[in-house]
Every structure is written in structure tokens, then in C-alpha cells.
Design a protein around this motif. Structure first.
Motif, PDB file in Angstrom:
ATOM      1  N   THR A 165      72.532   4.089  73.420  1.00 31.89           N
ATOM      2  CA  THR A 165      72.176   3.921  72.016  1.00 31.89           C
ATOM      3  C   THR A 165      70.947   3.033  71.853  1.00 31.89           C
ATOM      4  O   THR A 165      70.013   3.360  71.110  1.00 31.89           O
ATOM      5  CB  THR A 165      73.372   3.338  71.230  1.00 31.89           C
ATOM      6  N   PHE A 166      70.937   1.903  72.568  1.00 31.47           N
ATOM      7  CA  PHE A 166      69.782   1.011  72.471  1.00 31.47           C
ATOM      8  C   PHE A 166      68.540   1.648  73.098  1.00 31.47           C
ATOM      9  O   PHE A 166      67.422   1.444  72.605  1.00 31.47           O
ATOM     10  CB  PHE A 166      70.089  -0.357  73.087  1.00 31.47           C
ATOM     11  N   LEU A 167      68.723   2.448  74.145  1.00 33.41           N
ATOM     12  CA  LEU A 167      67.597   3.180  74.714  1.00 33.41           C
ATOM     13  C   LEU A 167      67.041   4.151  73.680  1.00 33.41           C
ATOM     14  O   LEU A 167      65.820   4.263  73.520  1.00 33.41           O
ATOM     15  CB  LEU A 167      68.012   3.926  75.990  1.00 33.41           C
ATOM     16  N   ALA A 168      67.897   4.830  72.953  1.00 33.09           N
ATOM     17  CA  ALA A 168      67.440   5.763  71.916  1.00 33.09           C
ATOM     18  C   ALA A 168      66.608   5.029  70.863  1.00 33.09           C
ATOM     19  O   ALA A 168      65.572   5.531  70.416  1.00 33.09           O
ATOM     20  CB  ALA A 168      68.627   6.475  71.273  1.00 33.09           C
ATOM     21  N   MET A 169      67.030   3.836  70.478  1.00 35.58           N
ATOM     22  CA  MET A 169      66.254   3.063  69.495  1.00 35.58           C
ATOM     23  C   MET A 169      64.875   2.707  70.047  1.00 35.58           C
ATOM     24  O   MET A 169      63.861   2.816  69.345  1.00 35.58           O
ATOM     25  CB  MET A 169      67.006   1.802  69.091  1.00 35.58           C
ATOM     26  N   GLU A 188      59.031   8.633  71.119  1.00 30.48           N
ATOM     27  CA  GLU A 188      59.695   9.646  71.947  1.00 30.48           C
ATOM     28  C   GLU A 188      60.942  10.127  71.189  1.00 30.48           C
ATOM     29  O   GLU A 188      62.070   9.969  71.635  1.00 30.48           O
ATOM     30  CB  GLU A 188      60.045   9.053  73.318  1.00 30.48           C
ATOM     31  N   HIS A 189      60.674  10.707  70.013  1.00 32.49           N
ATOM     32  CA  HIS A 189      61.751  11.068  69.092  1.00 32.49           C
ATOM     33  C   HIS A 189      62.686  12.139  69.645  1.00 32.49           C
ATOM     34  O   HIS A 189      63.891  12.085  69.405  1.00 32.49           O
ATOM     35  CB  HIS A 189      61.156  11.512  67.755  1.00 32.49           C
ATOM     36  N   HIS A 190      62.144  13.093  70.366  1.00 34.83           N
ATOM     37  CA  HIS A 190      62.999  14.155  70.900  1.00 34.83           C
ATOM     38  C   HIS A 190      64.025  13.596  71.877  1.00 34.83           C
ATOM     39  O   HIS A 190      65.203  13.933  71.809  1.00 34.83           O
ATOM     40  CB  HIS A 190      62.163  15.262  71.563  1.00 34.83           C
ATOM     41  N   GLU A 191      63.565  12.751  72.793  1.00 36.28           N
ATOM     42  CA  GLU A 191      64.510  12.185  73.761  1.00 36.28           C
ATOM     43  C   GLU A 191      65.515  11.264  73.072  1.00 36.28           C
ATOM     44  O   GLU A 191      66.692  11.251  73.413  1.00 36.28           O
ATOM     45  CB  GLU A 191      63.786  11.431  74.880  1.00 36.28           C
ATOM     46  N   ALA A 192      65.057  10.514  72.082  1.00 36.14           N
ATOM     47  CA  ALA A 192      65.965   9.637  71.340  1.00 36.14           C
ATOM     48  C   ALA A 192      67.063  10.448  70.651  1.00 36.14           C
ATOM     49  O   ALA A 192      68.251  10.116  70.735  1.00 36.14           O
ATOM     50  CB  ALA A 192      65.186   8.810  70.307  1.00 36.14           C
ATOM     51  N   MET A 193      66.665  11.520  69.980  1.00 33.98           N
ATOM     52  CA  MET A 193      67.654  12.369  69.308  1.00 33.98           C
ATOM     53  C   MET A 193      68.593  13.025  70.313  1.00 33.98           C
ATOM     54  O   MET A 193      69.794  13.122  70.075  1.00 33.98           O
ATOM     55  CB  MET A 193      66.949  13.450  68.481  1.00 33.98           C
ATOM     56  N   ARG A 194      68.042  13.483  71.450  1.00 33.60           N
ATOM     57  CA  ARG A 194      68.882  14.109  72.473  1.00 33.60           C
ATOM     58  C   ARG A 194      69.974  13.143  72.928  1.00 33.60           C
ATOM     59  O   ARG A 194      71.152  13.504  72.977  1.00 33.60           O
ATOM     60  CB  ARG A 194      68.036  14.546  73.673  1.00 33.60           C
ATOM     61  N   LEU A 195      69.578  11.918  73.233  1.00 38.38           N
ATOM     62  CA  LEU A 195      70.557  10.920  73.674  1.00 38.38           C
ATOM     63  C   LEU A 195      71.641  10.692  72.619  1.00 38.38           C
ATOM     64  O   LEU A 195      72.835  10.659  72.934  1.00 38.38           O
ATOM     65  CB  LEU A 195      69.868   9.586  73.981  1.00 38.38           C
ATOM     66  N   LEU A 196      71.212  10.538  71.377  1.00 41.11           N
ATOM     67  CA  LEU A 196      72.191  10.262  70.316  1.00 41.11           C
ATOM     68  C   LEU A 196      73.097  11.454  70.037  1.00 41.11           C
ATOM     69  O   LEU A 196      74.297  11.284  69.808  1.00 41.11           O
ATOM     70  CB  LEU A 196      71.477   9.814  69.047  1.00 41.11           C
TER      71      LEU A 196
END
Length: 166
Positions: free
Chosen positions: A116-120, A127-135
Motif C-alpha cells: 500500500t505504501f509502495l503504491a502511494m 507511476e500510476h498504472h503500477e500503483a493502481m495494479r498494486l492496489l
């Protein structure tokens, strides 16, 4: 100072923190740090109390010192990686935040808080795509909401590529 005395002082600092006396806990931990400058556990606790007091810049060197010790206990290491990554992010050091949190996710892949903190931090580096993928993957895997679970396979599928159309 004996290991037993050190443990008593660490426990006292924890007690002070939980009693709502973080400044006193900080004083105890700074004194301990002076006596045990190479002790990773003391460094971790000192970093955490600085974070709790909003003194993020002062927390960084303690986190770094703790993480440099290969004998740091696993749970402390997990917490220090999360704490340092989060602190870097708060300080606007987004690249370092991503690097630290990625390391945390690699070492502790089942820890949802690290992801979660990595996504933030990824959001902050555009790096919105990777953030959304993680979440989305985390939501699909951990949500107890029956409606989310009903669509879990679809969520996991689209998490890989949100731009996919058929």
C-alpha cells in the motif's frame, strides 16, 4: 550497561510512549542511542519515536542505521523498511521511498501495508498504472466484501492492464 538494563530502558520508553508521553520516551531513547550507537533495535525504536513526533528528518538516520545491521530482527526490519519508505515519501524523497518500499515488498511479499505504501510512493513518481495494479491486486486478495469477491477474477485480470479493451 547490561543487556537486561538496556531491555528495561527500552520497555520504559515503550511505556512512556503508550502513556502519551512521547517526548520523555524520545529523551530515554536518545540517551540509549548514545550508549548503544550500533544497536539496531535501539536505532529502530529511536526512529519510530521521531516519526511519531513528526520529526521525520531526524528519524531517517536511525532507520538507515538499523537497516544496515544484517542481524536486525525480521519484524523490526519489516517495520524499519516501512517506516523509512514512508518517511522518505513524507519528505518528498519519492525515488528513495519507492526503492526502499520495493525492497520491503521483495523481502516481505505478504505484507499488504508495504504494498500500500509502495503504491502511494509510485503515485508520487507518476507511476500510476503500477500503483493502481498494486492496489487492485491487494483489494481483490484481501477484501471481505462479497461484491468485490464476486468480481475478484475480473479485478485481478484488469489490474494487469487498465487500458485493455475488447
Amino acid at each position: 550497561m547490561s543487556a537486561r538494563k538496556k531491555r528495561e530502558l527500552l520497555d520504559e520508553a515503550d511505556r512512556l510512549r503508550t502513556e502519551g508521553r512521547p517526548e520523555e520516551a524520545r529523551e530515554r531513547l536518545l540517551a540509549l542511542t548514545a550508549q548503544y550507537p550500533d544497536d539496531a533495535e535501539v536505532a529502530c525504536r529511536t526512529a519510530w519515536i521521531h516519526d511519531a513526533l513528526g520529526l521525520e528528518s531526524e528519524a531517517v538516520p536511525y532507520y538507515e542505521r538499523a537497516l544496515a545491521d544484517p542481524d536486525l530482527a525480521s519484524e523490526d526490519r519489516r517495520g524499519a523498511l516501512l517506516g523509512l519508505g514512508s518517511t522518505y515519501r513524507i519528505l518528498g524523497r519519492y525515488g528513495q521511498a519507492v526503492e526502499t518500499l520495493r525492497r520491503g515488498v521483495e523481502e516481505f511479499p505478504d505484507d499488504g501495508s508495504l504494498r500500500t505504501f509502495l503504491a502511494m510512493a509510485l503515485y508520487n513518481t507518476d507511476e500510476h498504472h503500477e500503483a493502481m495494479r498494486l492496489l487492485l491486486e491487494l483489494t481483490a486478495a484481501t477484501s471481505r466484501d462479497p461484491h468485490v469477491q464476486q468480481y475478484r477474477r475480473a479485478i485481478e485480470h484488469y489490474a494487469k492492464d487498465l487500458d485493455e479493451i475488447e
